[in-house]
Scaffold this active site. Structure first.
Site, PDB file in Angstrom:
ATOM      1  N   THR A   1       0.713  -1.032   0.024  1.00 56.21           N
ATOM      2  CA  THR A   1       0.150   0.176  -0.199  1.00 56.21           C
ATOM      3  C   THR A   1       0.770   1.152  -0.061  1.00 56.21           C
ATOM      4  OG1 THR A   1      -1.707  -1.093   1.184  1.00 56.21           O
ATOM      5  CG2 THR A   1      -1.612   1.152   1.112  1.00 56.21           C
TER       6      THR A   1
ATOM      7  N   CYS B   1      -2.658  -1.843   9.392  1.00 50.82           N
ATOM      8  CA  CYS B   1      -2.706  -0.632   8.140  1.00 50.82           C
ATOM      9  C   CYS B   1      -3.734   0.354   8.515  1.00 50.82           C
ATOM     10  CB  CYS B   1      -3.165  -1.582   7.046  1.00 50.82           C
ATOM     11  SG  CYS B   1      -1.920  -2.692   6.487  1.00 50.82           S
TER      12      CYS B   1
HETATM   13  P1  NAD Z   1       5.103  -7.638   6.630  1.00 48.64           P
HETATM   14  O1  NAD Z   1       6.109  -6.887   7.557  1.00 48.64           O
HETATM   15  O2  NAD Z   1       4.381  -8.767   7.189  1.00 48.64           O
HETATM   16  O3  NAD Z   1       6.134  -8.195   5.406  1.00 48.64           O
HETATM   17  C1  NAD Z   1       7.045  -7.374   4.717  1.00 48.64           C
HETATM   18  C2  NAD Z   1       8.001  -8.275   4.425  1.00 48.64           C
HETATM   19  O4  NAD Z   1       8.899  -7.596   3.347  1.00 48.64           O
HETATM   20  C3  NAD Z   1       9.110  -8.346   5.704  1.00 48.64           C
HETATM   21  O5  NAD Z   1       9.215  -9.923   6.122  1.00 48.64           O
HETATM   22  C4  NAD Z   1      10.342  -7.706   5.532  1.00 48.64           C
HETATM   23  O6  NAD Z   1      11.425  -8.521   5.981  1.00 48.64           O
HETATM   24  C5  NAD Z   1      10.608  -8.020   3.877  1.00 48.64           C
HETATM   25  N1  NAD Z   1      11.388  -6.872   3.169  1.00 48.64           N
HETATM   26  C6  NAD Z   1      11.369  -5.579   3.430  1.00 48.64           C
HETATM   27  N2  NAD Z   1      12.328  -5.303   2.663  1.00 48.64           N
HETATM   28  C7  NAD Z   1      12.892  -6.060   1.657  1.00 48.64           C
HETATM   29  C8  NAD Z   1      13.628  -6.085   0.857  1.00 48.64           C
HETATM   30  N3  NAD Z   1      14.325  -4.860   0.289  1.00 48.64           N
HETATM   31  N4  NAD Z   1      14.124  -7.313   0.262  1.00 48.64           N
HETATM   32  C9  NAD Z   1      13.489  -8.251   0.742  1.00 48.64           C
HETATM   33  N5  NAD Z   1      12.468  -8.443   1.753  1.00 48.64           N
HETATM   34  C10 NAD Z   1      12.360  -7.162   2.515  1.00 48.64           C
HETATM   35  O7  NAD Z   1       4.106  -6.564   5.996  1.00 48.64           O
HETATM   36  P2  NAD Z   1       2.714  -7.138   5.281  1.00 48.64           P
HETATM   37  O8  NAD Z   1       1.636  -7.183   6.354  1.00 48.64           O
HETATM   38  O9  NAD Z   1       2.857  -8.271   4.290  1.00 48.64           O
HETATM   39  O10 NAD Z   1       2.283  -5.662   4.615  1.00 48.64           O
HETATM   40  C11 NAD Z   1       3.058  -5.435   3.360  1.00 48.64           C
HETATM   41  C12 NAD Z   1       2.304  -4.369   2.435  1.00 48.64           C
HETATM   42  O11 NAD Z   1       1.056  -4.780   2.059  1.00 48.64           O
HETATM   43  C13 NAD Z   1       2.145  -3.056   3.310  1.00 48.64           C
HETATM   44  O12 NAD Z   1       2.498  -1.972   2.493  1.00 48.64           O
HETATM   45  C14 NAD Z   1       0.836  -3.104   3.659  1.00 48.64           C
HETATM   46  O13 NAD Z   1       0.233  -1.664   3.944  1.00 48.64           O
HETATM   47  C15 NAD Z   1      -0.131  -3.843   2.703  1.00 48.64           C
HETATM   48  N6  NAD Z   1      -1.091  -4.508   3.115  1.00 48.64           N
HETATM   49  C16 NAD Z   1      -1.182  -5.531   4.096  1.00 48.64           C
HETATM   50  C17 NAD Z   1      -2.363  -6.137   4.416  1.00 48.64           C
HETATM   51  C18 NAD Z   1      -2.394  -6.842   5.780  1.00 48.64           C
HETATM   52  O14 NAD Z   1      -3.282  -7.508   5.975  1.00 48.64           O
HETATM   53  N7  NAD Z   1      -1.452  -7.051   6.498  1.00 48.64           N
HETATM   54  C19 NAD Z   1      -3.404  -6.041   3.546  1.00 48.64           C
HETATM   55  C20 NAD Z   1      -3.248  -5.209   2.370  1.00 48.64           C
HETATM   56  C21 NAD Z   1      -2.128  -4.619   2.243  1.00 48.64           C
HETATM   57  C1  UGA Z   2      -7.992  -4.355   6.598  1.00 43.92           C
HETATM   58  C2  UGA Z   2      -9.223  -4.249   5.462  1.00 43.92           C
HETATM   59  O1  UGA Z   2     -10.327  -4.791   5.849  1.00 43.92           O
HETATM   60  C3  UGA Z   2      -8.588  -4.899   3.963  1.00 43.92           C
HETATM   61  O2  UGA Z   2      -9.372  -4.612   2.993  1.00 43.92           O
HETATM   62  C4  UGA Z   2      -7.186  -4.251   3.683  1.00 43.92           C
HETATM   63  O3  UGA Z   2      -6.633  -5.093   2.926  1.00 43.92           O
HETATM   64  C5  UGA Z   2      -6.287  -4.577   5.210  1.00 43.92           C
HETATM   65  O4  UGA Z   2      -6.877  -3.792   6.158  1.00 43.92           O
HETATM   66  C6  UGA Z   2      -4.970  -3.906   4.760  1.00 43.92           C
HETATM   67  O5  UGA Z   2      -4.835  -2.781   4.021  1.00 43.92           O
HETATM   68  O6  UGA Z   2      -4.086  -4.074   5.657  1.00 43.92           O
HETATM   69  P1  UGA Z   2      -7.236  -6.196   8.322  1.00 43.92           P
HETATM   70  O7  UGA Z   2      -6.732  -5.064   9.097  1.00 43.92           O
HETATM   71  O8  UGA Z   2      -6.698  -7.408   8.119  1.00 43.92           O
HETATM   72  O9  UGA Z   2      -7.967  -5.706   6.893  1.00 43.92           O
HETATM   73  O10 UGA Z   2      -8.792  -6.695   9.108  1.00 43.92           O
HETATM   74  P2  UGA Z   2     -10.132  -6.115   9.228  1.00 43.92           P
HETATM   75  O11 UGA Z   2     -11.169  -7.006   9.220  1.00 43.92           O
HETATM   76  O12 UGA Z   2     -10.349  -4.880   8.601  1.00 43.92           O
HETATM   77  O13 UGA Z   2     -10.279  -5.440  10.818  1.00 43.92           O
HETATM   78  C7  UGA Z   2      -9.428  -4.120  11.214  1.00 43.92           C
HETATM   79  C8  UGA Z   2      -9.902  -3.863  12.467  1.00 43.92           C
HETATM   80  O14 UGA Z   2     -11.179  -3.245  12.793  1.00 43.92           O
HETATM   81  C9  UGA Z   2      -9.663  -5.084  13.543  1.00 43.92           C
HETATM   82  O15 UGA Z   2      -9.073  -4.563  14.796  1.00 43.92           O
HETATM   83  C10 UGA Z   2     -11.144  -5.423  13.768  1.00 43.92           C
HETATM   84  O16 UGA Z   2     -11.239  -6.116  15.103  1.00 43.92           O
HETATM   85  C11 UGA Z   2     -11.735  -4.216  13.849  1.00 43.92           C
HETATM   86  N1  UGA Z   2     -13.072  -4.087  13.428  1.00 43.92           N
HETATM   87  C12 UGA Z   2     -13.389  -4.644  12.312  1.00 43.92           C
HETATM   88  C13 UGA Z   2     -14.156  -3.806  14.262  1.00 43.92           C
HETATM   89  O17 UGA Z   2     -13.812  -3.279  15.252  1.00 43.92           O
HETATM   90  N2  UGA Z   2     -15.407  -3.716  13.814  1.00 43.92           N
HETATM   91  C14 UGA Z   2     -15.982  -4.348  12.656  1.00 43.92           C
HETATM   92  O18 UGA Z   2     -17.069  -4.240  12.299  1.00 43.92           O
HETATM   93  C15 UGA Z   2     -15.039  -4.723  11.737  1.00 43.92           C
END
Ligand code: NAD
Ligand code: UGA
Length: 467
Positions: free
Chosen positions: A133, A278
């Protein structure tokens, strides 16, 4: 262009599940996940699938099907980039801690480092896909880094296309979100590159769910989706507090408004405020962008969503203290749930962290139980080690890990439910209350327990959003 090899940089909560599902659905493509974190890669390669670094229902089955066949995990970043037709950037993009924009802007150092590595190692034509993101117009930065590598004479045959393909999965439902997404969003201006990515998703996603936009709309849509979702949570928590004060019931209000097809029933559960890695960072990033472009009112509007969330988290700890006769010093409190939501082992920005810290500050002794979060993670999040044994009327709070619910509640004055694990809906309140000190309290901050059964068993019950 048909893609035969994919490299994904970043084997985290997004990279891991996303690439596992892609490999599962596209057996003709070799998918390699690379990460700098050797421990994480080793865990992805662990023969024992319960040791995968990410807990997600269904993930272990997908990994079991593909790992070693067309899904690989390695720390050999350079080789995987060189061999790839398409490189996904799925690295972390947390909030900047220092310098310009500290506390709001995204820290893009990992994105830049991985883009530079792609620039250096790629061969032939490579499609670079933003999966992380990112702030609007980051693709421009990535493009400039990649183009700079094209300028050097020895790299004449090296070319790149940049696409934005943000991920919308939610943790806890990642596999079903990936297998059956509401939409897949692809932003870009190179039609051939877009077609190549569309061809991959088309293996399992119907065409009307694959949206094509320009790069900037795609980047901004991701931040906007998270901001709108988070805004609903802050809205319902604001109303929940009003319900508590007036005798209304937030679940009834949510049902009533959610029946309006314009509003819909989802994301209307009151709770301890949103957590996860996030929402907060993405909204703060949006706030930063609005300010950067001189849109102060828009910045202020979105900032309120985060402020309300912080207020909700702080009010829970205060409320527990006030119900327990104004002091929790030396009292044992059973905390059920530490993950930021159910069905994940992720604790990043979990509301439980702030609430537990506030209670520790008040001198409480916490017995913490979460089905998927171990004591090492809790210690890291709370910034202090577990106590060797239960302390008495200590000035300073302490905590211990509890293996199960019944261990946690032993001698406790209160049970505080902070994560909506389904197990907590089926607790045996008679057995629990028998182990607690009276008067015993249940603070259900998720509205997940059988509150009537708890009341019938003799507990005093506080339920979020219930007046
Ligand atoms: P994360 O921290 O779990 O994973 C990122 C990984 O990238 C780490 O393991 C890190 O060691 C690795 N990394 C960083 N720099 C590197 C490099 N130069 N070479 C190789 N590896 C490297 O993060 P995440 O939760 O997977 O999130 C990643 C991205 O996706 C973020 O931008 C986040 O906002 C977005 N996103 C997350 C979620 C979610 O639910 N966690 C959902 C949608 C989008
Ligand atoms: C959220 C979005 O739902 C995803 O679409 C997005 O990709 C992601 O962020 C991201 O960019 O990281 P996530 O954070 O994994 O996903 O989980 P959610 O289900 O959205 O919950 C987020 C937080 O809101 C949690 O703490 C959850 O308990 C809380 N929540 C959710 C509430 O308190 N009430 C609700 O009705 C729903």
């Amino acid at each position: 262009m048909t893609v035969r090899t994919i490299c994904c940089i970043g084997a985290g909560y997004v990279g891991g599940p996303t690439m596992a599902v892609m490999a599962d659905r596209c057996p003709h493509i070799q998918v390699t996940l690379v990460d700098l974190n050797a421990e994480r890669i080793a865990a992805w390669n662990d023969a024992d699938l319960s040791k995968l670094p990410v807990y997600e229902p269904g993930l272990a089955d997908v990994v079991a099907r593909c790992r070693g066949r067309n899904l690989h995990f390695t720390t050999e970043v350079d080789g995987a980039i060189a061999a790839a037709d398409m490189v996904f950037l799925s690295v972390n993009t947390p909030t900047k801690r220092r310098g310009l924009g500290a506390g709001q802007a995204s820290d893009l150092r990992w994105i830049e480092a991985s883009a530079r590595q792609v620039a250096a190692q790629a061969m032939g034509h490579t499609i670079v896909v933003e999966k992380s993101t990112l702030p609007v117009r980051t693709a421009e930065t990535i493009q400039s880094i990649l183009s700079a590598s094209q300028d050097s004479s020895e790299a004449e045959s090296k070319t790149f296309s940049v696409l934005s393909n943000p991920e919308f999965l939610a943790e806890g439902t990642a596999i079903s979100d990936l297998e059956d997404p509401d939409r897949v969003l692809i932003g870009g201006d190179d039609a051939n590159a877009i077609d190549a990515l569309v061809e991959i998703y088309s293996r399992w996603v119907s065409p009307e769910r694959i949206l094509r936009t320009n790069l900037w709309s795609s980047e901004l849509s991701k931040l906007t989706a998270n901001a709108f979702l988070a805004q609903r949570i802050s809205s319902i928590n604001a109303i929940g507090a009003l319900c508590e004060a007036t005798g209304a019931d937030v679940k009834e209000v949510a049902r009533a408004i959610g029946a309006d097809s314009r509003l819909g029933p989802k994301f209307l559960s009151a709770g301890p405020g949103f957590g996860g890695s996030c929402f907060r960072k993405d909204i703060l990033n949006l706030v930063y962008l609005c300010r950067h472009y001189g849109l102060e009112q828009a910045a202020h509007y979105w900032e309120q969503v985060v402020d309300l969330n912080s207020w909700q988290q702080q009010r829970i700890a205060r409320l527990v203290v006030s119900r327990l006769f104004g002091t929790v010093s030396g009292k044992r409190l059973a905390v059920l749930g530490f993950a930021f939501k159910a069905d994940t082992n992720d604790t990043r920005e979990s509301p439980a962290i702030g609430i537990c810290r506030d209670l520790l500050e008040e001198g409480a002794h916490l017995a913490i139980h979460d089905p998927k979060v171990g004591p090492d993670q809790v210690a890291a999040d709370l910034g202090r080690e577990a106590a060797a044994s239960r302390l008495g009327l200590a000035d300073e709070g302490s905590w211990q890990s509890a293996a199960g619910v019944l261990d946690a509640v032993e001698g406790a004055d209160a049970v505080i439910v902070l994560t909506e694990w389904h197990q907590f809906a089926e607790l045996d309140w008679t057995a629990i209350v028998a182990r607690m000190r009276r008067p015993a309290w249940l603070f259900d901050v998720r509205g997940v327990t059988d509150a009537e059964a708890a009341r019938a068993a003799g507990l005093r019950v506080w339920l979020v959003g219930e007046g």
